[in-house]
Design a protein around this motif. Sequence first.
Motif, PDB file in Angstrom:
ATOM      1  N   TRP A  89      82.219  26.275 -13.830  1.00 47.51           N
ATOM      2  CA  TRP A  89      80.920  25.977 -13.256  1.00 47.51           C
ATOM      3  C   TRP A  89      80.840  26.589 -11.871  1.00 47.51           C
ATOM      4  O   TRP A  89      81.838  26.932 -11.266  1.00 47.51           O
ATOM      5  CB  TRP A  89      80.677  24.463 -13.212  1.00 47.51           C
ATOM      6  CG  TRP A  89      81.707  23.715 -12.415  1.00 47.51           C
ATOM      7  CD1 TRP A  89      81.627  23.342 -11.114  1.00 47.51           C
ATOM      8  CD2 TRP A  89      82.994  23.270 -12.871  1.00 47.51           C
ATOM      9  NE1 TRP A  89      82.769  22.691 -10.721  1.00 47.51           N
ATOM     10  CE2 TRP A  89      83.624  22.634 -11.786  1.00 47.51           C
ATOM     11  CE3 TRP A  89      83.660  23.347 -14.096  1.00 47.51           C
ATOM     12  CZ2 TRP A  89      84.903  22.083 -11.878  1.00 47.51           C
ATOM     13  CZ3 TRP A  89      84.942  22.799 -14.172  1.00 47.51           C
ATOM     14  CH2 TRP A  89      85.542  22.166 -13.086  1.00 47.51           C
ATOM     15  N   ASN A 111      77.431  32.267 -11.322  1.00 41.77           N
ATOM     16  CA  ASN A 111      77.669  33.073 -12.520  1.00 41.77           C
ATOM     17  C   ASN A 111      76.952  34.418 -12.409  1.00 41.77           C
ATOM     18  O   ASN A 111      76.620  35.033 -13.409  1.00 41.77           O
ATOM     19  CB  ASN A 111      77.191  32.315 -13.767  1.00 41.77           C
ATOM     20  CG  ASN A 111      77.686  32.931 -15.053  1.00 41.77           C
ATOM     21  OD1 ASN A 111      78.806  33.417 -15.143  1.00 41.77           O
ATOM     22  ND2 ASN A 111      76.853  32.918 -16.075  1.00 41.77           N
ATOM     23  N   THR A 157      75.550  27.405 -12.416  1.00 40.80           N
ATOM     24  CA  THR A 157      75.801  26.274 -13.295  1.00 40.80           C
ATOM     25  C   THR A 157      76.460  25.196 -12.453  1.00 40.80           C
ATOM     26  O   THR A 157      77.472  25.452 -11.813  1.00 40.80           O
ATOM     27  CB  THR A 157      76.721  26.668 -14.467  1.00 40.80           C
ATOM     28  OG1 THR A 157      76.065  27.648 -15.250  1.00 40.80           O
ATOM     29  CG2 THR A 157      77.051  25.473 -15.329  1.00 40.80           C
ATOM     30  N   ASP A 213      73.268  20.536 -15.925  1.00 40.66           N
ATOM     31  CA  ASP A 213      74.253  21.617 -16.045  1.00 40.66           C
ATOM     32  C   ASP A 213      75.648  21.101 -16.386  1.00 40.66           C
ATOM     33  O   ASP A 213      76.464  21.821 -16.950  1.00 40.66           O
ATOM     34  CB  ASP A 213      74.386  22.393 -14.729  1.00 40.66           C
ATOM     35  CG  ASP A 213      73.160  23.181 -14.357  1.00 40.66           C
ATOM     36  OD1 ASP A 213      72.293  23.403 -15.225  1.00 40.66           O
ATOM     37  OD2 ASP A 213      73.067  23.578 -13.181  1.00 40.66           O
ATOM     38  N   LEU A 257      77.663  21.392 -20.012  1.00 44.74           N
ATOM     39  CA  LEU A 257      78.616  22.397 -19.546  1.00 44.74           C
ATOM     40  C   LEU A 257      79.276  23.078 -20.739  1.00 44.74           C
ATOM     41  O   LEU A 257      79.991  22.452 -21.509  1.00 44.74           O
ATOM     42  CB  LEU A 257      79.671  21.736 -18.659  1.00 44.74           C
ATOM     43  CG  LEU A 257      80.626  22.664 -17.931  1.00 44.74           C
ATOM     44  CD1 LEU A 257      79.880  23.619 -17.013  1.00 44.74           C
ATOM     45  CD2 LEU A 257      81.627  21.845 -17.124  1.00 44.74           C
TER      46      LEU A 257
END
Length: 124
Positions: free
Chosen positions: A58, A61, A75, A81, A86
Motif C-alpha cells: 500500500w 503506486n 492505495t 483502500d 487491499l
Amino acid sequence: WGELGYGASRSRGTEPGTMGDALPEVPLGLALGDEPVGLALGKHFSCARLLSGGAKCWGANVYEQLGVGSGAELTGTQPEDMGEGLRPVGGLGGAVDLLRAAPAGYFTCARPAPGVAEDPAERA
C-alpha cells in the motif's frame, strides 16, 4: 501517500501518547489464520509478507511499485483502500519472498519464495 495504511494521509505519532500501544493495527484484510511476518519499506509505500506466502502493499503506486498492476496512483489514503479492499501482490506465481526483496526508492524487487516455480506466462 498512504504508506502508513490507515486509510488517510495525515501524519501519525506527532503527539504524546500516539505511538506504541496507542498506534492502531494496519487493516490488511487477511484470511483467518493469516498474519504479517515481515515488512519491506520503500519511499512512500509499504509491503507486508504474509504467513500464507503472499504479500500486500500500500502507499504510492505511481510507478506500479505495489505489484497490483496499474490503476490507482495511491492505495491507503481512503478507508476503502485497506482491509478487504487491499489487493494482494500478483505476478510472482504464488508465494513471495520479501525477506529477499530489495526496496529502493520507488520500487521493490521481490522473488518467488524458494520452491515456487515462476510462471513465464505471468511476465507478459
